[in-house]
Scaffold this active site. Structure first.
Site, short mmCIF file in Angstrom:
data_model
loop_
_atom_site.label_atom_id
_atom_site.label_comp_id
_atom_site.label_asym_id
_atom_site.label_seq_id
_atom_site.Cartn_x
_atom_site.Cartn_y
_atom_site.Cartn_z
N THR A 72 0.84 -1.20 0.00
CA THR A 72 0.00 0.00 0.00
C THR A 72 0.87 1.25 0.00
OG1 THR A 72 -1.75 -1.20 1.16
CG2 THR A 72 -1.79 1.21 1.32
N ASN A 144 -6.45 -10.37 -6.57
CA ASN A 144 -6.42 -11.00 -5.25
C ASN A 144 -7.69 -11.75 -4.93
OD1 ASN A 144 -6.97 -8.05 -5.36
ND2 ASN A 144 -7.71 -8.36 -3.27
N SER A 192 4.84 -7.64 -1.83
CA SER A 192 4.69 -7.56 -0.38
C SER A 192 5.08 -8.88 0.29
CB SER A 192 3.23 -7.23 -0.05
OG SER A 192 3.07 -6.96 1.32
N CYS A 318 -9.42 -6.12 3.36
CA CYS A 318 -9.67 -4.74 3.79
C CYS A 318 -11.15 -4.44 3.82
CB CYS A 318 -9.01 -3.76 2.83
SG CYS A 318 -7.39 -4.25 2.34
N1 PLP Z 1 -2.48 -5.39 -3.74
C1 PLP Z 1 -3.01 -6.61 -3.67
C2 PLP Z 1 -3.37 -7.31 -4.93
C3 PLP Z 1 -3.23 -7.21 -2.44
O1 PLP Z 1 -3.76 -8.44 -2.38
C4 PLP Z 1 -2.88 -6.52 -1.27
C5 PLP Z 1 -3.17 -7.08 0.07
O2 PLP Z 1 -4.30 -7.43 0.35
C6 PLP Z 1 -2.30 -5.24 -1.39
C7 PLP Z 1 -2.11 -4.70 -2.64
C8 PLP Z 1 -1.87 -4.47 -0.19
O3 PLP Z 1 -0.70 -5.06 0.32
P1 PLP Z 1 -0.13 -4.64 1.77
O4 PLP Z 1 -0.92 -5.42 2.76
O5 PLP Z 1 1.31 -5.04 1.74
O6 PLP Z 1 -0.32 -3.18 1.88
#
Ligand code: PLP
Length: 371
Positions: A72, A144, A192, A318
């Site tokens: 993020t 995701n 990540s 989220c």
């Molecule tokens: N992008 C995708 C596709 C994700 O699945 C996630 C996490 O849910 C994120 C971004 C955000 O990652 P982070 O938890 O490292 O901020």
């Protein structure tokens, strides 16, 4: 009751290699990488080793890797200070959608491309946008929620042809797909740690031209002046170890996970009537299946499975405390109802066939009761 964990796209447990690599940096090797004494040097060197390990997983060079706290943060570093037009899609992660939402009201324009029933954007529509002039394109490599994989190499070539800057969210792709940053003309990419058996609190922004990225946190000048703040050394070290393990094991992990996922999917489709797979037929991550159960509220089903020790999700983590069904599934199905009847199973190589058989039985029973 032991949890059967099928929510690996939300986060993964810490892998043994990562924990082992991190432990000395939580204890004896506590130095600040910026300190000039030996303890500092040990920490600084460990960060550089991790940088090379992270780069190795995704075919980048270590100079192209900038550590940060989360994907993020990396997404914000790139998109919060954008200038000009941005083209994205309706199925992006909240990090992308929300940071672009913040910029609205300035004179720049954000175009959200729709997706088809399978969750893919139209390359023709993308090209129409690219023809309008310079822009940043921000897209997911792998979704995701559904695991649907975008044809990112084709997208990158198209963007390159029109001089657009492509920013890719590769959070779910890294460690699950062959990601070769060197060979695909992507300008920037985020990944990540906590999605690939690394710790929370470490992630990386990968940039094609390291000189071209402006600072996004100012202070002591860490991360070559781009991201100041003392490095989270244990998390970075754990991330490096997780990447090294993932790079070695990716083929076996994905083969084993894919076998379990296919077994789960076909058993659910066979045994539960009126069931569908969101994104079926498209290239998908081997670990993910997003299944709809006609007439069943996904939230209620996920809650029943939770009470039986099975962790699944109804959308991106989220959003899981809100009752809004997934924006991704709504965009794909065009139906609020269908979106609310789906749940995501995201597996890992740590799951077993026995676990999957238990899940199939529990889902069958729960769906029957709910219907
Ligand atoms: N992008 C995708 C596709 C994700 O699945 C996630 C996490 O849910 C994120 C971004 C955000 O990652 P982070 O938890 O490292 O901020």
């Amino acid at each position: 009751m032991q949890t059967i964990y099928l929510d690996n796209n939300a986060t993964t447990p810490l892998g043994a290699e990562a924990l082992e690599a991190m432990t000395p940096f939580l204890t004896a090797h506590f130095g600040n990488p910026s300190s000039s004494h030996s303890l500092g040097a040990i920490a600084s060197q460990a960060v550089q080793v991790a940088r090379a390990q992270v780069a190795g997983l995704i075919g980048a060079s270590p100079e192209q890797v900038f550590f940060c706290s989360s994907a993020t943060e990396g997404i914000n570093a790139v998109l919060a200070r954008r200038s000009g037009r941005v083209v994205t899609s309706v199925v992006e992660h909240a990090a992308t959608l929300q940071v672009l939402e913040q910029g609205r009201g300035n004179d720049e324009e954000v175009t959200q491309l729709p997706v088809d029933q399978m969750g893919q954007i139209s390359l023709q529509r993308l090209e129409e946008q690219l023809k309008k002039g310079p822009c940043t394109v921000a897209l997911l490599w792998a979704n995701n929620e559904t695991g649907v994989i975008a044809p990112i190499a084709d997208i990158a070539i198209l963007c390159e042809r029109y001089g657009a800057r492509l920013h890719v969210d590769a959070v779910q792709a890294a460690g699950k797909l062959a990601v070769d940053f060197a060979r695909i003309p992507i300008a920037s990419m985020v990944i990540s740690a906590h999605k690939i058996f690394g710790p929370k609190g470490a992630a990386a922004l990968i940039v094609r031209d390291p000189d071209g990225i402006a600072p996004w946190i100012w202070g002591g000048g860490q991360e070559r002046g781009r991201r100041s703040g003392t490095e989270n050394v244990p998390a970075i070290v754990g991330y490096g170890a997780a990447c090294a393990t993932a790079a070695r094991a990716i083929d076996r992990r994905m083969h084993d996970t894919g076998t379990l996922r296919d077994h789960l999917e076909s058993a659910l489709l066979d045994r539960v009537a009126d069931t569908w797979v969101n994104g079926a037929g498209e290239p998908r991550l081997a670990n993910t299946t997003n299944v709809g159960f006609n007439g069943v509220d996904g939230e209620t089903l996920a809650g029943m499975l939770d009470s039986r020790g099975i962790a699944v999700s109804t959308g991106s983590a989220c959003h899981s405390r809100t009752v809004e069904p997934s924006h991704v599934l709504r965009a794909m199905t065009g139906s609020y109802q269908k979106a609310s009847q789906s749940i995501r199973f995201s597996l890992s190589h740590a799951n077993t066939l026995q676990e999957i058989d238990t899940v199939v039985n529990e889902v069958c029973e729960a769906v029957t009761r709910l219907r």
